[in-house]
Design a protein around this motif. Structure first.
Motif, PDB file in Angstrom:
ATOM      1  N   VAL A  47      61.669 -52.811 -10.541  1.00  0.00           N
ATOM      2  CA  VAL A  47      60.647 -51.790 -10.256  1.00  0.00           C
ATOM      3  C   VAL A  47      59.959 -52.226  -8.962  1.00  0.00           C
ATOM      4  CG1 VAL A  47      58.647 -50.515 -11.108  1.00  0.00           C
ATOM      5  CG2 VAL A  47      60.320 -51.424 -12.740  1.00  0.00           C
ATOM      6  N   PRO A  48      60.524 -51.871  -7.800  1.00  0.00           N
ATOM      7  CA  PRO A  48      60.015 -52.383  -6.518  1.00  0.00           C
ATOM      8  C   PRO A  48      58.590 -51.920  -6.231  1.00  0.00           C
ATOM      9  CG  PRO A  48      62.238 -51.494  -6.274  1.00  0.00           C
ATOM     10  CD  PRO A  48      61.748 -51.084  -7.626  1.00  0.00           C
ATOM     11  N   TYR A  88      58.712 -52.201 -18.663  1.00  0.00           N
ATOM     12  CA  TYR A  88      58.666 -50.917 -19.372  1.00  0.00           C
ATOM     13  C   TYR A  88      57.366 -50.763 -20.158  1.00  0.00           C
ATOM     14  CZ  TYR A  88      60.077 -46.691 -21.714  1.00  0.00           C
ATOM     15  OH  TYR A  88      60.115 -45.380 -22.132  1.00  0.00           O
ATOM     16  N   ALA A  89      56.785 -51.870 -20.617  1.00  0.00           N
ATOM     17  CA  ALA A  89      55.508 -51.776 -21.325  1.00  0.00           C
ATOM     18  C   ALA A  89      54.416 -51.194 -20.433  1.00  0.00           C
ATOM     19  CB  ALA A  89      55.082 -53.152 -21.847  1.00  0.00           C
ATOM     20  N   GLY A  90      54.593 -51.297 -19.107  1.00  0.00           N
ATOM     21  CA  GLY A  90      53.638 -50.689 -18.187  1.00  0.00           C
ATOM     22  C   GLY A  90      53.549 -49.188 -18.335  1.00  0.00           C
ATOM     23  N   LYS A  91      54.595 -48.574 -18.870  1.00  0.00           N
ATOM     24  CA  LYS A  91      54.557 -47.139 -19.155  1.00  0.00           C
ATOM     25  C   LYS A  91      53.741 -46.859 -20.411  1.00  0.00           C
ATOM     26  CE  LYS A  91      57.539 -43.162 -20.155  1.00  0.00           C
ATOM     27  NZ  LYS A  91      58.917 -42.734 -20.505  1.00  0.00           N
ATOM     28  N   PRO A 130      55.160 -52.059 -13.131  1.00  0.00           N
ATOM     29  CA  PRO A 130      55.263 -51.152 -14.273  1.00  0.00           C
ATOM     30  C   PRO A 130      56.197 -49.971 -14.063  1.00  0.00           C
ATOM     31  CG  PRO A 130      53.310 -50.627 -13.005  1.00  0.00           C
ATOM     32  CD  PRO A 130      53.960 -51.804 -12.325  1.00  0.00           C
ATOM     33  N   SER A 131      56.874 -49.603 -15.132  1.00  0.00           N
ATOM     34  CA  SER A 131      57.538 -48.305 -15.178  1.00  0.00           C
ATOM     35  C   SER A 131      56.481 -47.238 -15.418  1.00  0.00           C
ATOM     36  CB  SER A 131      58.561 -48.266 -16.317  1.00  0.00           C
ATOM     37  OG  SER A 131      59.602 -49.183 -16.111  1.00  0.00           O
ATOM     38  N   THR A 132      56.738 -46.039 -14.890  1.00  0.00           N
ATOM     39  CA  THR A 132      55.833 -44.916 -15.141  1.00  0.00           C
ATOM     40  C   THR A 132      56.555 -43.736 -15.778  1.00  0.00           C
ATOM     41  OG1 THR A 132      56.243 -43.895 -12.987  1.00  0.00           O
ATOM     42  CG2 THR A 132      54.446 -45.511 -13.121  1.00  0.00           C
ATOM     43  N   GLY A 133      57.884 -43.727 -15.677  1.00  0.00           N
ATOM     44  CA  GLY A 133      58.662 -42.574 -16.093  1.00  0.00           C
ATOM     45  C   GLY A 133      59.029 -41.691 -14.922  1.00  0.00           C
ATOM     46  N   GLU A 134      58.417 -41.945 -13.757  1.00  0.00           N
ATOM     47  CA  GLU A 134      58.694 -41.160 -12.554  1.00  0.00           C
ATOM     48  C   GLU A 134      59.997 -41.625 -11.890  1.00  0.00           C
ATOM     49  OE1 GLU A 134      56.923 -38.633 -11.259  1.00  0.00           O
ATOM     50  OE2 GLU A 134      55.278 -38.689 -12.731  1.00  0.00           O
TER      51      GLU A 134
END
Length: 397
Positions: A324-325, A188-191, A222-226
């Motif tokens: 997060v694949p 999630y920090a990747g966002k 990373p998460s992006t929110g998408e």
């Protein structure tokens, strides 16, 4: 045979650090040099320079962020400076330090309630960089507020606090002002990482001192929110043989255009529920009851602006991650429509394929790490250090 219970060992080790915390309070949050750790087996003193402390990032609510700083073992005055944000939100920075890229590792052994045993990690990223591991957002790890309202946090406040922290930390450590600065993190920090870089480059306090020598950012799985972050779990699970043809085809037919995490039609919701009972839940080393608001929908616009302005980005993915694949990460990178500079190819460590990579004209590099899970350095430490070493040195993977 039972192996190490990391949750209990974290608690024991952090409890042993509490006496140092009282000293920090008495010294008005001064930095504290740590030379010994209980359970470190290889020698009496640590073979690296470790500093811990607090920095206030919100005077009104008295928000104090705790950090671990480890100097580069190569050339601290010239090597890059990384601010590392651990995911969650709510995962302790000590997780990144002792399980991912830091110089400490737990010995995997039968847990008997005793003191955890630690050894030196030979593939630590501190071999070639200075790293600040930050307990953030507030409420994570040792970070705290003296007011209940101070614990109300989100994407925007986390990124804002990180910039305030950095500015104050560099004022206290002026010897690192000229070092190349990178913001890094995973999950999630990747966002949030690109938001921090954006705030550094475009914040209202650009005239404040000291100035940042910001060079770019790194984000892992990373998460992006998408939607694609979560939606990619289904085709990934199908491709890995985890779910049946029938379930995959049913989701594909009934959930087209839906956000799988928040489906709106009943047939889709029912199938996604079946998909979630089908997954084995892993132990979480993070807290998930923060008063946290996801107040940035997507970070893709930030990433485009940062890389277009000449700053570098490394996006890497463990290719065995179903949280997060990598398939979803490839998809959103493709949507940025950057032209390809170095086409898709394998990259190698010690003569073996370590993953696959592609780089783009807008200063972004994408890499998979073969056989790695959600926090890639935890699974493939040697390969990830090689990846980091090459990229940070401006070399192709």
């Amino acid at each position: 045979m039972l192996t190490v219970n990391y949750h209990h060992r974290f608690i024991i080790l952090l409890f042993l650090l509490l006496p140092c915390m009282f000293r920090w309070f008495l010294l008005a949050s001064a930095a504290y040099k740590v030379t010994h750790l209980p359970g470190f087996l290889q020698q009496s003193t640590l073979p690296f320079n470790l500093e811990t402390g607090y920095i206030e990032v919100d005077e009104f609510y008295d928000v104090q962020l705790f950090y671990y700083f480890i100097e580069s073992e190569r050339n601290p005055r010239e090597d890059p400076l990384l601010l590392w944000l651990t995911g969650g939100p709510g995962c302790s920075a000590f997780s990144g330090l002792s399980l991912e890229i830091g110089p400490l590792k737990f010995i995997s052994e039968r847990y008997n309630g005793s003191l955890p045993n630690l050894v030196y990690h030979p593939y630590s990223w501190t071999k070639i960089s200075n790293i600040i591991f930050l307990d953030s957002p507030v409420g994570t790890g040792f970070s705290f507020s003296n007011h209940p309202e101070g614990y109300e946090t989100g994407d925007k406040s986390w990124s804002k606090h990180a910039v305030i922290f950095l500015r104050k930390w560099l004022k206290d450590h002026p010897q690192f002002l000229s070092n190349p600065l990178y913001i890094a993190g995973d999950s999630y920090a990747g966002k949030v990482v690109p938001l921090v870089v954006h705030n550094i480059l475009n914040g209202k306090d650009l005239e404040e001192q000291p100035k940042f020598n910001i060079q770019g950012y790194m984000i892992g799985n990373p998460s992006t929110g998408e939607f694609i972050d979560y939606n990619a779990q289904v085709p990934f699970a199908f491709g890995m043989g985890i779910i049946s043809d029938e379930l995959y085809q049913g989701i594909d037919k009934n959930c087209e255009g839906e956000d799988y995490e928040n489906p709106k039609n009943s047939p889709c919701a029912s199938l996604i529920q079946i998909f979630e009972e089908g997954k084995v839940k892993e132990w979480q080393r993070c807290i998930h009851d923060l008063n946290y608001t996801k107040d940035v929908r997507s970070n893709l616009e930030y990433q485009v602006n940062i890389t277009t302005s000449g700053h570098r980005a490394l996006v890497y993915s463990g290719d065995h991650d179903m949280v997060v694949p990598f398939m979803g990460t490839k998809e959103w990178i493709k949507s940025l429509k950057f032209s390809i500079r170095d086409p898709w190819r394998s990259w190698h460590v010690s003569g073996q394929v370590a993953g696959y990579t592609e780089s783009y004209s807008n200063n972004m590099t994408f890499a998979t790490v073969k056989g790695a899970g959600h926090t890639a350095p935890e699974y493939k430490a040697k390969e990830c250090l090689a990846m980091f070493r090459r990229w940070i040195s401006h070399r192709l993977l």
